[in-house]
Design a protein around this motif. Structure first.
Motif, PDB file in Angstrom:
ATOM      1  N   SER A 151     -63.496  19.785   5.712  1.00  0.00           N
ATOM      2  CA  SER A 151     -63.429  20.600   4.507  1.00  0.00           C
ATOM      3  C   SER A 151     -62.100  21.310   4.362  1.00  0.00           C
ATOM      4  N   ASP A 152     -61.416  21.564   5.467  1.00  0.00           N
ATOM      5  CA  ASP A 152     -60.095  22.193   5.392  1.00  0.00           C
ATOM      6  C   ASP A 152     -58.991  21.177   5.151  1.00  0.00           C
ATOM      7  N   VAL A 153     -59.156  19.993   5.730  1.00  0.00           N
ATOM      8  CA  VAL A 153     -58.150  18.941   5.550  1.00  0.00           C
ATOM      9  C   VAL A 153     -58.172  18.418   4.120  1.00  0.00           C
ATOM     10  N   GLY A 154     -59.379  18.244   3.577  1.00  0.00           N
ATOM     11  CA  GLY A 154     -59.510  17.853   2.182  1.00  0.00           C
ATOM     12  C   GLY A 154     -59.610  16.366   1.936  1.00  0.00           C
ATOM     13  N   LEU A 155     -59.219  15.536   2.911  1.00  0.00           N
ATOM     14  CA  LEU A 155     -59.322  14.093   2.750  1.00  0.00           C
ATOM     15  C   LEU A 155     -59.969  13.523   3.997  1.00  0.00           C
ATOM     16  N   PRO A 156     -60.856  12.531   3.857  1.00  0.00           N
ATOM     17  CA  PRO A 156     -61.519  11.972   5.017  1.00  0.00           C
ATOM     18  C   PRO A 156     -60.545  11.223   5.916  1.00  0.00           C
ATOM     19  N   ALA A 157     -60.736  11.356   7.228  1.00  0.00           N
ATOM     20  CA  ALA A 157     -59.923  10.614   8.176  1.00  0.00           C
ATOM     21  C   ALA A 157     -60.558   9.276   8.467  1.00  0.00           C
ATOM     22  N   SER A 158     -60.986   8.581   7.416  1.00  0.00           N
ATOM     23  CA  SER A 158     -61.706   7.324   7.596  1.00  0.00           C
ATOM     24  C   SER A 158     -60.758   6.202   7.947  1.00  0.00           C
ATOM     25  N   PRO A 159     -61.241   5.193   8.704  1.00  0.00           N
ATOM     26  CA  PRO A 159     -60.379   4.081   9.069  1.00  0.00           C
ATOM     27  C   PRO A 159     -59.905   3.323   7.832  1.00  0.00           C
ATOM     28  N   PRO A 160     -58.723   2.764   7.899  1.00  0.00           N
ATOM     29  CA  PRO A 160     -58.244   1.972   6.764  1.00  0.00           C
ATOM     30  C   PRO A 160     -59.112   0.749   6.533  1.00  0.00           C
ATOM     31  N   VAL A 161     -59.280   0.370   5.292  1.00  0.00           N
ATOM     32  CA  VAL A 161     -60.080  -0.802   4.951  1.00  0.00           C
ATOM     33  C   VAL A 161     -59.250  -2.056   5.144  1.00  0.00           C
ATOM     34  N   LEU A 212     -59.336  13.061  22.342  1.00  0.00           N
ATOM     35  CA  LEU A 212     -59.088  12.628  20.979  1.00  0.00           C
ATOM     36  C   LEU A 212     -59.425  13.748  20.009  1.00  0.00           C
ATOM     37  N   SER A 213     -58.861  13.671  18.804  1.00  0.00           N
ATOM     38  CA  SER A 213     -59.135  14.659  17.769  1.00  0.00           C
ATOM     39  C   SER A 213     -60.437  14.337  17.045  1.00  0.00           C
ATOM     40  N   ASN A 214     -61.176  15.371  16.693  1.00  0.00           N
ATOM     41  CA  ASN A 214     -62.406  15.154  15.925  1.00  0.00           C
ATOM     42  C   ASN A 214     -62.120  14.724  14.492  1.00  0.00           C
ATOM     43  N   LEU A 215     -60.862  14.782  14.073  1.00  0.00           N
ATOM     44  CA  LEU A 215     -60.480  14.335  12.732  1.00  0.00           C
ATOM     45  C   LEU A 215     -59.678  13.034  12.762  1.00  0.00           C
ATOM     46  N   GLY A 216     -59.481  12.485  13.952  1.00  0.00           N
ATOM     47  CA  GLY A 216     -58.654  11.286  14.075  1.00  0.00           C
ATOM     48  C   GLY A 216     -59.460  10.007  14.178  1.00  0.00           C
ATOM     49  N   HIS A 217     -58.762   8.918  14.509  1.00  0.00           N
ATOM     50  CA  HIS A 217     -59.383   7.607  14.652  1.00  0.00           C
ATOM     51  C   HIS A 217     -59.709   7.341  16.123  1.00  0.00           C
ATOM     52  N   ILE A 218     -60.858   6.752  16.379  1.00  0.00           N
ATOM     53  CA  ILE A 218     -61.190   6.248  17.709  1.00  0.00           C
ATOM     54  C   ILE A 218     -61.108   4.731  17.619  1.00  0.00           C
ATOM     55  N   ARG A 219     -59.952   4.204  17.970  1.00  0.00           N
ATOM     56  CA  ARG A 219     -59.706   2.766  17.853  1.00  0.00           C
ATOM     57  C   ARG A 219     -59.796   2.119  19.229  1.00  0.00           C
ATOM     58  N   VAL A 240     -64.583   3.370  16.132  1.00  0.00           N
ATOM     59  CA  VAL A 240     -65.883   3.971  16.405  1.00  0.00           C
ATOM     60  C   VAL A 240     -65.917   5.362  15.779  1.00  0.00           C
ATOM     61  N   HIS A 241     -67.005   5.661  15.123  1.00  0.00           N
ATOM     62  CA  HIS A 241     -67.227   6.991  14.578  1.00  0.00           C
ATOM     63  C   HIS A 241     -68.462   7.578  15.246  1.00  0.00           C
TER      64      HIS A 241
END
Length: 206
Positions: free
Chosen positions: A196-206, A41-48, A114-115
């Motif tokens: 910091s390079d992507v600029g937006l958090p890869a947070s799960p959708p609310v 998995l990507s360190n910037l992606g979602h672990i669903r 999961v984060h």
């Protein structure tokens, strides 16, 4: 959205005879597989993850109801020699259901993200890198010490970047404070970039 931090299994939780749960990663979370078949998995992606358990019986006592399922996780980082180290994990629960009436009800299920957050020093460094990029576009008079500290505090809260490595995630499915199922998901988190390079958090959708 429910957020549960789990470094150790919560002490009030009652652990009886753990029953197995069927837990699996969502396909969209997986970017590749290792030569041994381990999901990567990507360190910037979602672990669903979705976990399923055998449907619980409905209570028959008048005035009682059945709790919705919840989940806590315990994550271990696995070293090259197979040793495991407990690490912090966070649960963002967003769905669940199943378990209808009848002699053969469908399994109950719970969906969650999961984060596996960065260590404190890494998270601080990532927040500072991100803030430094933002401040380059600001006028010098706007960057007061007080404004900088407030922005840094907000940046720390926004960083959503997983730790990199091989992890085992134990998923404990709860009925109230009682464990009704336990499943394990094993993953490898790959470095695919920085928050910091992507600029937006890869947070799960609310």
């Amino acid at each position: 959205m429910t957020i549960i931090l789990a470094l150790l299994l919560l002490s009030p939780v009652a652990f009886g005879d753990d029953k197995p749960a069927s837990c699996e990663l969502a396909q969209q979370s997986v970017v590749s597989h290792s030569s041994s078949g381990l999901a990567q998995l990507s360190n910037l992606g979602h672990i669903r993850i979705t976990c399923r358990i055998q449907a619980r019986p409905f209570p028959i006592k008048p005035g009682t109801s059945r709790n919705g399922l919840s989940v806590v996780t315990t994550a271990y980082k696995v070293s090259a020699d197979g040793n495991k180290k407990l690490v912090l994990s966070e649960v963002h629960q967003y769905g669940g259901g199943g378990g209808g009436f009848g002699p053969n009800p469908e399994p109950e299920w719970v969906d969650f993200y999961v984060h596996i957050p960065l260590e404190s020093t890494e998270r601080d460094a990532e927040a500072r890198r991100y803030l430094a990029r933002l401040e380059k576009s600001m006028a010098p008079e706007e960057i007061t010490e007080q404004a900088h500290q407030r922005a840094l505090d907000r940046a720390r809260e926004s960083v959503y970047q997983h730790r990199v490595g091989h992890f085992q995630v134990e998923c404990h499915i709860l009925d109230g404070d009682r464990v009704v199922g336990v499943g394990v998901v094993e993953i490898e988190v790959l470095f695919k970039g920085r928050f910091s390079d992507v600029g937006l958090p890869a947070s799960p959708p609310v």
